[in-house]
Design an enzyme around this catalytic site. Structure first.
Site, PDB file in Angstrom:
ATOM      1  N   GLY B 282       0.829  -1.204   0.000  1.00 38.77           N
ATOM      2  CA  GLY B 282       0.000   0.000   0.000  1.00 38.77           C
ATOM      3  C   GLY B 282       0.864   1.255   0.000  1.00 38.77           C
ATOM      4  O   GLY B 282       1.950   1.286  -0.594  1.00 38.77           O
ATOM      5  N   SER B 283       0.388   2.246   0.737  1.00 40.38           N
ATOM      6  CA  SER B 283       0.995   3.579   0.635  1.00 40.38           C
ATOM      7  C   SER B 283       2.447   3.635   1.058  1.00 40.38           C
ATOM      8  O   SER B 283       3.154   4.579   0.703  1.00 40.38           O
ATOM      9  CB  SER B 283       0.195   4.553   1.481  1.00 40.38           C
ATOM     10  OG  SER B 283      -1.148   4.553   1.059  1.00 40.38           O
ATOM     11  N   THR B 284       2.916   2.674   1.850  1.00 43.55           N
ATOM     12  CA  THR B 284       4.325   2.715   2.240  1.00 43.55           C
ATOM     13  C   THR B 284       5.230   2.557   1.021  1.00 43.55           C
ATOM     14  O   THR B 284       6.428   2.781   1.099  1.00 43.55           O
ATOM     15  CB  THR B 284       4.649   1.612   3.271  1.00 43.55           C
ATOM     16  OG1 THR B 284       3.775   0.519   3.063  1.00 43.55           O
ATOM     17  CG2 THR B 284       4.472   2.132   4.673  1.00 43.55           C
ATOM     18  N   LEU B 285       4.639   2.197  -0.126  1.00 42.70           N
ATOM     19  CA  LEU B 285       5.444   2.083  -1.346  1.00 42.70           C
ATOM     20  C   LEU B 285       5.429   3.385  -2.145  1.00 42.70           C
ATOM     21  O   LEU B 285       6.117   3.524  -3.154  1.00 42.70           O
ATOM     22  CB  LEU B 285       4.910   0.924  -2.204  1.00 42.70           C
ATOM     23  CG  LEU B 285       5.886   0.349  -3.246  1.00 42.70           C
ATOM     24  CD1 LEU B 285       7.017  -0.394  -2.562  1.00 42.70           C
ATOM     25  CD2 LEU B 285       5.162  -0.580  -4.199  1.00 42.70           C
ATOM     26  N   LYS B 286       4.647   4.374  -1.705  1.00 43.71           N
ATOM     27  CA  LYS B 286       4.512   5.605  -2.491  1.00 43.71           C
ATOM     28  C   LYS B 286       5.828   6.336  -2.743  1.00 43.71           C
ATOM     29  O   LYS B 286       5.966   7.003  -3.770  1.00 43.71           O
ATOM     30  CB  LYS B 286       3.493   6.541  -1.839  1.00 43.71           C
ATOM     31  CG  LYS B 286       2.065   6.139  -2.204  1.00 43.71           C
ATOM     32  CD  LYS B 286       1.049   6.997  -1.500  1.00 43.71           C
ATOM     33  CE  LYS B 286      -0.344   6.557  -1.915  1.00 43.71           C
ATOM     34  NZ  LYS B 286      -1.355   6.973  -0.938  1.00 43.71           N
TER      35      LYS B 286
END
Lengths: 379, 650
Positions: B282-286
């Site tokens: 999820g967003s931790t990959l942004k």
């Protein structure tokens, strides 16, 4: 200067005893230590035996051998009785061929051998030409057969066989007919087979001998281990005391299988030297016989030599797996007082014979001198 | 006088004698000369007994040299009932630490040969004495012991019954730890008793492996993970702490964790999830999308993006929602990052060519192994661009449709933290006498771009989704993540909450990733479960270690032995806060009774769960508390250090 026979015999016996004690020390140390805590137990006892035996040898060699001729029957009777005494002690265990004797044990069969030897010699001389007839021969066969049966009754198959072989050799040298001997041998083999059928342990040993690999862990174990031990010794051996087989791998390393320990520790060279010592001793006995005129003396000399000879041959053949396992000791080397003393006593008689031969002037009697006798013998 | 015997027969006899002796000579020649080699070889085979001399397995140490695993010599004590003497029983009982009556009882009940104790530790002198008593048999063997019990159990692994590493570090470093066993060749008699020694080779002991792990940090993350999983009713979770400058793996915790070593093997509890489990981040990959956009000029930090008020259709391909219902209007890229706008990042991804996004992900190590020294690490799941659906590129922009391991994700933040170097996680600092160098896989970022992303992350904690990660005393940066889990091809209403943080924000010394699998209810947001966990971890680190500057002065170390009634048999040293302040002492390892007394004396109210020895406490040690507050103590029954740990699995 030629070495006198009686001196040569003494020297050879002493040499064999020294070698024997050395091997015994190596072979029996661990066994004795494990059994009684004293590793020298067997060696000490064997030294006592040797001392007693040598004393007996020197004493007997002072007795004129001719006197044994008259005493022979009595001696045999006595020895046979001693043999029977064994049965008195037979109540507890099945296979036992010794009797207690002043805190030690005695194997009457060993002394029976000496007595039988003297008895046969005197009887053969007594019968002379009559030995060549069945009537003259049969009583002797009868006596021998009776004694052998007595020994067999004690499950001592080896001694019985040795007695037979010694008797046959004496009768052969004494001039019995070939065909009688062959017939008797045939009967004996038949008897042995019946005997074997009755005794499972004899059959087992035979099977172990014929098919060793199938019985490597059971019946053939002893002889295979003995063969392995001798083979691993190589040309010069591991060195006295350095053997491994005596640590439980070969059974009875101090008595019946002492030759296996010798083969491992002294190697081919050592074994050949010891066998040569035996051969020289036996050769001396035969030379004494050849040098003698008196047939009784001749027979005694041959008999003493032949007794040692058969024991050595059978023992070594068993150890090298040329023969099924039969419990016979190696003379002068194996631990055992009766065997040692009886052989030494017999050698005492031989020494007296040899000394008598030295005293009578030698006649030139070379091998072809009695050609007519040769023809007679062949017929 | 008769004329003597037939000499011919004597000569014939002599011939027989000679012949038979010749036969014996030939036979001896055959055995002893011709076939000698064969017999000698057979004899050697028969009499040589080979006894292995076991090598001592190397120890596993933490970075400060604290022993995490070691071999202990222990004995199986057995008794031959008939031979043992009555008067030796007392000595036997005291050596076994058993009452005499119970030894007697066991003996009465048993057969002829009774084993009284397995893996009994004895002093060398006691062992020697016992071994010489009649009827008592000691079987010497090595046992693997783990003084810290289940600390980092899944990471350390264990050895099997034959003493070989079966999992984790024990397995990965097995060849080094194991050493080389020696061999003693003895001559043995027919019963197998030794009669002499032939040759021997000395065993070479295994090398000690000094891990980069720090027991202090490990205990903190163990406790906090347990607490977070309990609070949020998550199925599981992981916390990983890495030093971004060296790649050192400082702590690695997984839940669920095995309750103890040596029990029955539960594959689920023993799995090192942080290394082996894949999840959609999820967003931790942004950060990857942001980096790609910045690097290729698609956007700058202050580029304004329209957040579409929370929902947007990308043609027929997909509909993207923002997590927060009200959505965003016009915001900068930095704000979009901080507030974690999926729409903005999907827009960025749409503008990037597939190959560039793919290469950027590969660049940061996704879809390939991190190279950690553990066996069987997965590559992760990252499809080739030609297999992407129309939706994939968009969702990849905010971290869905990709399978990563926690370790890979930590790698991304490590590179951001250290100015752009992708490091291989370092498990061991030293193997035996050999230092292990840090391995830089490649430079993946220019330093200024890394600094830019760190600013984004700091903003996320300051004013974005990661507010709950903020801590007093040190600036932290980080990114939350709340990923939907896919099951059977569709996204279901289950989540993976994560928070990846750096501390301090300007020059990070620690990278910490918290991942919680399926937290429930209000905790399902990364910002509401993972971020607070991160905060608590970092607070504890700040309080009791030197990683984030000098240790807070209010905590002083008091050794456990200085406390009366402390459970001194437990191998770990105990720390206690000073009694003067109102900060909470470290009560772990104390018996519940003792810990409660201390708490009451300090004016706190203990609330115990279970009984025995305190294994975890909340609030965590060093926290400042107002008087009268309740302190939760989680306890486990006392067990002697597990002697059979090495015999795993039973």
């Amino acid at each position: 200067m030629r070495l006198r026979h009686d001196h040569a015999i003494l020297i050879l016996v002493l040499a064999l005893l020294v070698v024997g004690i050395g091997i015994l020390y190596s072979a029996s140390y661990e066994l004795a230590r494990a059994a009684s805590g004293d590793g020298l137990r067997f060696v000490k006892r064997q030294l006592v035996n040797a001392t007693v035996g040598l004393a007996a040898l020197l004493l007997v060699s002072q007795i004129d051998y001719r006197r044994w001729r008259r005493a022979a029957r009595l001696l045999l009777l006595f020895a046979a009785l001693a043999l029977c005494v064994v049965f008195l002690f037979d109540a507890v265990r099945g296979a036992r061929n010794w009797v207690p004797f002043f805190g030690r044990t005695l194997q009457p069969v060993e002394f029976l051998r000496v007595a039988l030897l003297l008895f046969l010699a005197s009887e053969i001389v007594e019968r002379g030409e009559r030995l060549r007839s069945l009537r003259g021969l049969l009583p002797l066969f009868g006596v021998v057969a009776a004694l052998v049966l007595l020994v067999l009754k004690q499950n001592d198959f080896g001694s019985a066989m040795a007695l037979c072989l010694i008797s046959f050799t004496l009768l052969f040298v004494g001039g019995a007919r070939w065909r009688h001997l062959v017939a008797a041998a045939f009967l004996l083999l038949l008897g042995a087979m019946f005997f074997a059928l009755e005794r499972p342990h004899v059959q087992e040993r035979m099977r172990g001998f014929l098919h060793p690999q199938e019985h490597a862990r059971s019946a053939a174990y002893q002889s295979l281990q003995s063969e392995l031990s001798i083979g691993s010794g190589g040309m010069l051996g591991r060195g006295l005391g350095q053997g491994i087989s005596k640590f439980g791998y070969i059974p009875d390393p101090h008595t019946d299988f002492i030759f296996a320990v010798m083969g491992e520790e002294l190697g081919f060279v050592g074994c050949i030297v010891v066998l040569l010592l035996f051969l020289m001793l036996i050769a001396r006995a035969i030379r004494v016989a050849r040098a003698q005129e008196d047939p009784f003396a001749q027979l005694i000399a041959v008999g003493v030599g032949v007794a040692i000879f058969w024991y050595v041959v059978i023992n070594v053949m068993v150890a090298t797996r040329l023969f099924p396992v039969t419990g016979l000791p190696l003379p002068f080397v194996s631990y055992g007082g009766s065997s040692l003393v009886s052989h030494l006593v017999a050698l005492g008689v031989l020494r007296n014979v040899a000394r008598q031969a030295e005293q009578t002037p030698r006649r030139a009697r070379r091998w072809p001198a009695r050609r007519e006798h040769l023809l007679e013998g062949a017929l | 006088m008769p004329r003597g015997l037939c000499l011919v027969r004597i000569e014939q006899l002599a011939g027989v004698v000679l012949g038979l002796f010749l036969l014996l000579g030939i036979r001896l020649f055959q055995l002893q000369v011709v076939r000698h080699d064969r017999y000698r070889e057979r004899q050697v085979r028969q009499v040589d007994a080979r006894q292995p001399l076991p090598a001592r397995r190397g120890r596993i140490l933490d970075r400060a040299g604290r022993v995490l695993a070691l071999d202990v010599v222990a004995y199986d004590v057995s008794v031959v009932r008939k031979r043992v003497r009555r008067r030796d029983l007392q000595e036997l009982a005291s050596a076994l630490d058993l009452p005499l009556a119970s030894v007697r009882r066991t003996l009465r009940a048993g057969g002829r040969y009774v084993t009284l104790g397995h893996g009994v530790t004895l002093t060398p002198a006691a062992a020697k004495r016992l071994a010489h008593l009649p009827g008592i048999c000691l079987d010497r063997r090595s046992f693997r012991q783990y003084p810290y019990g289940t600390l980092a159990a899944q990471y350390l692994g264990f050895t099997d019954s034959s003493g070989r590493g079966a999992e984790g570090v024990e397995k990965a470093f097995d060849s080094l730890l194991r050493g080389t066993p020696g061999e003693l060749v003895v001559l043995s008699d027919e019963q197998g008793r030794p009669i002499g020694q032939r040759t021997s080779s000395e065993p070479r002991d295994g090398a000690d492996v000094r891990l980069s792990l720090d027991v202090e940090l490990q205990r903190i993350v163990d406790d906090e993970l347990l607490r977070a999983v309990e609070e949020s009713a998550a199925r599981g979770g992981s916390i990983v702490i890495v030093d971004p400058r060296t790649g050192d793996l400082l702590a690695i915790a997984n839940a669920p964790a095995p309750a103890r070593r040596g029990g029955t093997y539960d594959a689920d509890a023993w799995r090192n999830r942080a290394v082996y489990d894949l999840f959609e981040p999820g967003s931790t990959l942004k950060p990857v999308t942001a980096i790609a956009a910045l690097r290729h000029g698609v956007a700058a930090a202050n580029t304004h993006l329209f957040g579409e008020r929370g929902a947007m259709h990308f043609g027929r391909a997909a509909q993207v929602h923002d997590a927060h219902r009200e959505g965003e209007g016009w915001i900068t890229l930095a704000q979009a990052f901080a507030r974690s706008s999926n729409i903005c990042f999907a827009k960025l991804a749409e503008q990037l060519p597939s190959s560039i996004l793919y290469e950027e992900l590969r660049n940061f190590g996704f879809g390939s192994r991190s190279g950690i020294d553990l066996l069987g690490e997965p590559r992760g799941q990252l499809a080739l661009p030609r297999n992407w659906s129309g939706r994939t590129r968009l969702t990849l922009g905010y971290g869905q449709e990709i399978g990563v391991t926690a370790l890979q994700l930590v790698g991304l933040y490590t590179a951001i933290a250290n100015g752009g170097s992708l490091l291989q996680p370092r498990v061991a600092l030293w193997v035996g006498e050999e230092p292990v160098a840090t391995r830089t896989l490649r430079r993946v970022l220019p330093p200024d771009l890394a600094a830019e992303i760190r600013r984004f992350c700091a903003l996320a904690v300051e004013s974005g989704t990661g507010k709950k990660a903020r801590i007093e005393g040190v600036a932290v940066a980080g990114k939350t993540g709340t990923a939907e889990k896919a099951m059977g091809g569709r996204y279901v209403d289950r989540y993976v909450a994560s928070f990846a943080g750096l501390a301090p924000a300007d020059s990070p010394r620690l990278v910490c990733l918290v991942v919680l699998d399926e937290p429930r209810g209000r905790y399902h947001w990364g910002g509401s479960s993972a971020a607070p966990t991160f905060r608590r971890v970092l607070e504890s680190v700040l309080r009791s270690t030197n990683y984030l500057g000098p240790r807070a002065e209010r905590v002083t170390v008091v050794r456990g032995a200085e406390l009366q009634g402390a459970d001194a048999s437990f191998a770990s040293p105990l720390r206690l806060a000073t009694l003067g302040g109102a900060s909470l002492p470290d009560l772990r390892g104390l018996r519940l009774r003792v810990a409660s007394r201390w708490l009451r004396r300090m004016g706190f109210e203990p609330r115990a769960e279970g009984s025995g020895v305190v294994r975890a406490q909340w609030p965590s040690p060093g926290e400042r508390l107002t008087q009268g507050r309740e302190v939760r103590l989680r306890c486990q029954p006392v067990r002697a250090p597990d002697r059979r740990a090495a015999m795993w699995p039973r």
